[in-house]
Each structure stands twice: as structure tokens, then as C-alpha cells.
Design a protein around this motif. Sequence first.
Motif, mmCIF file in Angstrom:
data_model
loop_
_atom_site.group_PDB
_atom_site.id
_atom_site.type_symbol
_atom_site.label_atom_id
_atom_site.label_comp_id
_atom_site.label_asym_id
_atom_site.label_seq_id
_atom_site.Cartn_x
_atom_site.Cartn_y
_atom_site.Cartn_z
ATOM 1 N N GLU A 123 0.814 -1.214 0.000
ATOM 2 C CA GLU A 123 0.000 0.000 0.000
ATOM 3 C C GLU A 123 0.849 1.267 0.000
ATOM 4 N N SER A 124 2.081 1.159 0.504
ATOM 5 C CA SER A 124 2.943 2.343 0.529
ATOM 6 C C SER A 124 3.239 2.850 -0.878
ATOM 7 N N LEU A 125 3.175 1.963 -1.869
ATOM 8 C CA LEU A 125 3.416 2.380 -3.250
ATOM 9 C C LEU A 125 2.250 3.194 -3.809
ATOM 10 N N ASN A 126 1.106 3.164 -3.110
ATOM 11 C CA ASN A 126 -0.057 3.948 -3.537
ATOM 12 C C ASN A 126 -0.138 5.299 -2.842
ATOM 13 N N ALA A 127 0.832 5.596 -1.988
ATOM 14 C CA ALA A 127 0.766 6.816 -1.175
ATOM 15 C C ALA A 127 1.076 8.038 -2.024
ATOM 16 N N GLN A 128 0.033 8.649 -2.550
ATOM 17 C CA GLN A 128 0.156 9.868 -3.344
ATOM 18 C C GLN A 128 -0.658 10.975 -2.675
ATOM 19 N N PRO A 129 -0.149 12.204 -2.662
ATOM 20 C CA PRO A 129 -0.881 13.302 -2.019
ATOM 21 C C PRO A 129 -2.281 13.481 -2.584
ATOM 22 N N HIS A 130 -3.208 13.832 -1.707
ATOM 23 C CA HIS A 130 -4.596 14.158 -2.057
ATOM 24 C C HIS A 130 -5.357 12.972 -2.638
ATOM 25 N N SER A 131 -4.890 11.758 -2.348
ATOM 26 C CA SER A 131 -5.601 10.566 -2.811
ATOM 27 C C SER A 131 -5.572 9.518 -1.709
ATOM 28 N N LEU A 132 -6.460 8.531 -1.817
ATOM 29 C CA LEU A 132 -6.518 7.472 -0.811
ATOM 30 C C LEU A 132 -6.907 6.167 -1.495
ATOM 31 N N ARG A 133 -5.897 5.371 -1.828
ATOM 32 C CA ARG A 133 -6.096 4.066 -2.462
ATOM 33 C C ARG A 133 -5.604 2.998 -1.499
ATOM 34 N N LEU A 134 -6.526 2.184 -1.002
ATOM 35 C CA LEU A 134 -6.196 1.178 0.001
ATOM 36 C C LEU A 134 -6.054 -0.199 -0.634
ATOM 37 N N VAL A 135 -5.110 -0.969 -0.128
ATOM 38 C CA VAL A 135 -4.968 -2.378 -0.507
ATOM 39 C C VAL A 135 -5.710 -3.181 0.551
ATOM 40 N N LEU A 136 -6.937 -3.571 0.251
ATOM 41 C CA LEU A 136 -7.786 -4.162 1.285
ATOM 42 C C LEU A 136 -8.707 -5.257 0.762
ATOM 43 N N LEU A 170 -9.004 5.480 10.274
ATOM 44 C CA LEU A 170 -8.681 6.179 9.031
ATOM 45 C C LEU A 170 -7.863 7.418 9.365
ATOM 46 N N SER A 171 -6.689 7.497 8.778
ATOM 47 C CA SER A 171 -5.783 8.623 9.023
ATOM 48 C C SER A 171 -5.843 9.584 7.844
ATOM 49 N N PHE A 172 -6.435 10.737 8.068
ATOM 50 C CA PHE A 172 -6.507 11.765 7.037
ATOM 51 C C PHE A 172 -5.202 12.561 7.043
ATOM 52 N N GLY A 173 -4.529 12.595 5.908
ATOM 53 C CA GLY A 173 -3.282 13.345 5.792
ATOM 54 C C GLY A 173 -2.044 12.481 5.725
ATOM 55 N N TYR A 230 4.342 13.165 2.134
ATOM 56 C CA TYR A 230 5.445 12.851 1.224
ATOM 57 C C TYR A 230 4.922 12.867 -0.208
ATOM 58 N N GLU A 231 5.835 13.002 -1.130
ATOM 59 C CA GLU A 231 5.545 12.793 -2.546
ATOM 60 C C GLU A 231 6.440 11.661 -3.031
ATOM 61 N N GLN A 232 5.950 10.894 -3.991
ATOM 62 C CA GLN A 232 6.778 9.812 -4.517
ATOM 63 C C GLN A 232 6.550 9.642 -6.007
ATOM 64 N N ILE A 233 7.517 9.023 -6.638
ATOM 65 C CA ILE A 233 7.426 8.737 -8.067
ATOM 66 C C ILE A 233 6.339 7.691 -8.298
ATOM 67 N N HIS A 234 5.533 7.889 -9.318
ATOM 68 C CA HIS A 234 4.508 6.907 -9.679
ATOM 69 C C HIS A 234 5.211 5.689 -10.277
ATOM 70 N N GLU A 289 -8.709 19.077 0.314
ATOM 71 C CA GLU A 289 -7.928 19.226 -0.914
ATOM 72 C C GLU A 289 -7.844 17.926 -1.711
ATOM 73 N N ARG A 290 -8.713 16.987 -1.411
ATOM 74 C CA ARG A 290 -8.668 15.688 -2.093
ATOM 75 C C ARG A 290 -8.930 15.854 -3.584
ATOM 76 N N GLU A 291 -8.347 14.956 -4.350
ATOM 77 C CA GLU A 291 -8.526 14.970 -5.801
ATOM 78 C C GLU A 291 -9.338 13.770 -6.275
ATOM 79 N N GLY A 292 -9.855 13.010 -5.339
ATOM 80 C CA GLY A 292 -10.671 11.853 -5.684
ATOM 81 C C GLY A 292 -11.290 11.278 -4.427
ATOM 82 N N GLU A 293 -11.981 10.163 -4.588
ATOM 83 C CA GLU A 293 -12.638 9.513 -3.469
ATOM 84 C C GLU A 293 -11.823 8.306 -3.002
ATOM 85 N N LEU A 294 -12.228 7.742 -1.885
ATOM 86 C CA LEU A 294 -11.573 6.555 -1.339
ATOM 87 C C LEU A 294 -11.737 5.380 -2.297
#
Length: 695
Positions: free
Chosen positions: A547-560, A581-584, A589-593, A686-691
Motif C-alpha cells: 500500500e505504501s506504493l499507492n501513497a500519493q498526495p490528495h488521494s486514498l487508495r487502500l490495498v484491502l 482512518l488517518s486523514f493526511g 510525502y511525494e513519490q514517483i509513480h 484538498e482531495r482529488e478523488g474519493e476513497l
Amino acid sequence: MFLAKAPITSACKGVLNPASQIPKVASAARSRGFSTTPSAYQGVTLLQDKENGFGFARSNPRPVKPRSKGVTEIRGPYYSVMGKRYLADVLETMGNHVDGLKFAGGSFSLFEEKPLRELIDLAHEHGVYVSTGGWAEHLLTHPDPNTVFDRYLTKCKDLGLDVIELSSGFLSIPEDDWLRLVDKVHSYKLEAKPELGIQFGAGGDTPASGLEAIGTSDPGKLVNLGHRFLDAGVKRLMIESEGITENVTSWRTDVVSRIMKELPSERVMFEAADPKVFNWYIREFGIDVNLFVDHSQIVQLESPGPRQGTVQHFRRTETRLPHTTNMNGETQSHRSSASSNSQPQSKRTHRRKGITWAPLNISLKRRLQTFLVLCHTLTIPIFLTIFFFTCAIPIFWPLLVPYLVYISLFSTAATSGELKGRSQFLRSLPIFKLYASYFPARLHREEELPPTKKYIFGYHPHGILSHGAFAAFGTEALGFSKLFPGITNSLLTLDANFRIPFYREYALGLGIASVSRESCENILTKGGSDGEGMGRAITIVVGGARESLNAQPHSLRLVLKRRKGFIKLAIRTGADLVPVLSFGENDIYEQIHSDEHPLIHKLQMFIKRTMGFTIPLFHARGVFNYDVGLMPYRHPLNIVVGRPISVMQQQNRDKIDDQYIDELHSRYVQELMRLWDQYKDVYAKEREGELEIGS
């Protein structure tokens, strides 16, 4: 008559429950915010009309509303009455120049509801937000401030008020209670605007001699508290004039300069209901300074003069000359302005392109916060460095050899479930509160959890380094034991971490344990008040390294979607499931896609399969700059603990019904979605999408 501020001189602690319990709020439209102008309301003043008006005259054109700078808020009824007809006159003539309307001293409470709603609706029609002004301090003196304040916010929301001003008056409110008030206001989808000052007793019409006798506080305290408010999501701060430009023998211009230097100018508003004062602010800081004035002064403020700069105030008016080329062939842009000509060349402000360096005059507290977060980020390298240093000293070898043999072959401390190394003293050290206040991080509880059960907290998302999980569940920085008394919680991590010399003792002291199945079952079935795990809890970061590879700002993609091992664990041990649920967490951090770079993604997944963890290619800020480094950004972390899901215990693994597993998993996902839907407009604006729930 207006409600006077109660002359309370003792500290007003406990104005809100220490447990930051979020109220249940009925679904409502989002707050109007600080300045919203209907698209139809875009009138052009004669001064800006170049074809049919006076646009030929030199002036400082102001941006259309909603504005983020150069904001003007006017005082409503207080020193004189204001009805719909009078306000209509003000806004129909000067509405272009008014951003906000502020009631004062609880004056709105003296209206009948119908005329009050008419005033508020009229302001909204002209793109003007409406603020309550200072009245909160009066409500906090009631015997039951929580109930009273909730009813106050509910009614303000119903009336259509947009901004809740929070002022202390004669109350001394602890910083954490201030922040809880802000959170409570935001939970009602209203904007909080704290009023800060250096003068105790401000707003009480005390003469200058009396205020001088009381004394003022350190401006650094105001600045530090301002930073905490802004980190908590406050959009704009109000600076009280008393002690600075009002009721003083000489103005404290040093305080204003420090505020403008250390806080973002567009997020600060100064009380300046005196022509001499607002003229000085504009002369010193330009037309973009945000000001609060009386409604009778709006024409004087905005007329050709102070704001517009067409008569005597040309400080911010620039004359642009044609571009020229220097001797090196580089294009230059020449500018001429009264402000630049009136200052020595050495004092001009230049904006640096590229890396933004941290200023030198940062408070000691913020420096300590940064240092502690740096230490936590480098915890394992620090302990390994200490270990190798001791290895270089022969006198320690007789101790190191048996120690290494023990932790490699014989130690079961991380999996036994006995938690013998756990130290409440270590978990409660003040350094962890400083660490958590860096972001800042806060732990919110929806329901009390009885200590007669056992629990599995599922933490989402993983983020890059799970800073929120460590602050909330690995230490007492956020008051876990106060929010959930009687529950002994263990944050879980990879078993390999307990093979790292010296670091393992630190982790065991914090009550951290292995995430292996053996460890989980032992913690939840041994010890506790009944010897069978009652009152025990574990926290699992369910998404894991993937799931850490999905950690992009303003988004929330869970491996569940396929993660059901923790569900089976709950069934075997009889532990209730508690989604968190941890908001923020993904925003620090920012990471390469990696999905866009197949080779990098394959390498990361290979490392995960072989070593149990992965390496996201991330970056954020540095210790001494705000653009490059591996330090997390200062972004609020709001960790919301949801409602428990009851689980029926089935100890025999062979008899666990797959349908029951799927049912619990579905209920767990639904509870996570409910948390997201209920608090996304509060903590994820400031989200750019939904969960998204992925596999």
C-alpha cells in the motif's frame, strides 16, 4: 444591551473534553468560506472601467472576489444599528470592496430571526461571507460548555453564518483546547477564525493605563500559536489591535513586523478600525494587507488614496518599462515604483527561484519538532551506527557476542505476547508530544471502547513511513490511554526489525511487537485483566508495504479487497474490529509513480517478495529547506477511530465459515467508507478523488 465578556482571571481549563470526540453532524452543505462571489456579481467600478469610466487614472487594480489578499472585512451592528436597508445601501454601492461582514459582541443574538436571516442572505447575495465575531468566550464560561457550544454551532449553521470567530477575551485557554475548538467548528463544516493578540483582557474596553498594568505576552507565543492554527486548517487569523495599535501609549510596530515576517501575510487579518491605523498598514505593507474596519470607514479605506493608491500612496504601484537586453544578451525587465525608490537597494526583497530555505529566526520549539521527526525517520540507522561504534571497541566484545546470539536465536520477546519490556514511562516522554506536534497529529475517538473486550485496530493508509500510526498507537503523544482507558495497545511491525541490535530494545520499550500470526494470537489470548487477553489490543497497518506504493498526495487508495488475514485473526481470538482512518498520512510525502516506470515497479515488488518490505522512491522537504529532502511535510494528521465491529469467536480454524469472513470484511469496508464520507469535507478538503478499495 450587548453581552459583556465575563471578567474571569483564572485559567479556563477543560473547556472541552480531553478526548477530542467528534460530534455527529447532520449532512449539510459545505461552508461558504471566507469569500464567495456569485459569477453574476462581477460589477466593474468606474475607476477600473478603461473605456467608459476613469480607468485612465493610475490605480492599483484589485482582483475580483473571492480574494485571498487585500481582503476587507467590515464591522456590522455594534456601535450603531444596521438593518437590511442600510446594509443594502452599503453593499449596492461598495459591495465590490467588501469581502466579509462581522457581527461583534454577540450582537446577532439580539436580532429576531427573520431580520437576521435577511441580513445574512443579503450579504451572501453580494458575495460577502458573514462572521459571528467574538462571542465564543462568553459561551465557554457556562457550566456545561460542550453542550452549549454544540448548540451554538448548530444554530449558526442553520442561520447561514459562515465563519466562527474564536476569541479568548479574559479567558486563559490552553493551546490544545484552542485546537479542539477549531476542530469542533470545522466538524460542523464552518470556518474557524481565531483572534490572537498580545494583550490579556483585550476587548474589554479597559483604558490604556489599565492594560499596561496587566502587561502583554511574548509576540513569539502569538506566532507559534498562529502556526499551530494554520497547520490545523485555519484559513485566516484575526490579530487583535489592543496592545498593538489600540489603547497603547506607543504602537508596537515590532509585533506587526514579526507577524508579517513569520506568518503568511495572506492568512492574517489585522483589526484596524481607525483611519490612522489602516493608513499605516497600507503604507507599510501595501494594498494586499487584509484589514478589518468599521462599516462607516469602507469608503474612506477604498477611496482614491489608501487602497487604490491614486493620490498619495503609490508604494505598490509599478510602472513597467520595455524589456531590454544586458551585455550578456539576457533579457531584463525594468520596474519603477515609489516603494522601490524609497528604500535602499540592499533592503529590497528578491524572490529566490528554486530551493526555498528555512528562515534563521524559527522558534526553538519548531526546531525541536524538526529534530525529533528527523531522529524518528533515522531511528534504525542511528541505532545501527551506535552498534557498529561499540563493535569497534574491543572491551564490549564479551557483551556483544552473547547479546547477538541471544537476539538471533533465542529471544521471543517480540512474539511471546507478554509485553515485559513495555515501559509506560518511555511511551509518555514529552519528546513524543513534540514529535506529534510537528505535523500536527491528532487522535479522534467516535465511541468509547469498554476495557472488558479485546480489539484489533486496522490502520489505514500505510503512507510512506506510517508517522500517524507511530504517534497515535506507538506512544502516548496523542493520549491513547486517556481516550481508551484500560486498554493496552501494541503497534505491530515486521519481525525482522527485532533482529536489529539495540533498536529492538527501543521498540519493545514502546510496546511494539511483531506482526507475525504467533505474536498477534499471543497478545490477544494472554495477559490482560483475565489472563486471556481482556483489555488487550493490537494495531495492524493492514495495507502493508504494497500500500505504501499507492501513497500519493490528495488521494486514498487502500490495498484491502483481498486482505482477510486480520479478519480471521479476529474470529479466532474473539477480538472486535476497529477501523482507523488517518486523514493526511498520504500528504506528507511525494513519490514517483512506480506504475509509470515498469522497471522500478518490478524491482520494488521483487524486494517486497524477498525481504518483506519495499522501498518507495519518495521525497518531501529537508531540515533547512522546504523543497528537497526526506523529511515529511508539515501537514495535519487527523486519525479517526471508528466504531467497533463485534466479532463472534470461533477458535477452531477448520470450522471458520468463509461466508462469515466475507460478511465481517464487508462490514469493515462499509465502516471505513462511512468514516471517509463523514469526515472527508473536514479533514480532506484538498482531495482529488474519493476513497478507493483495491487488491
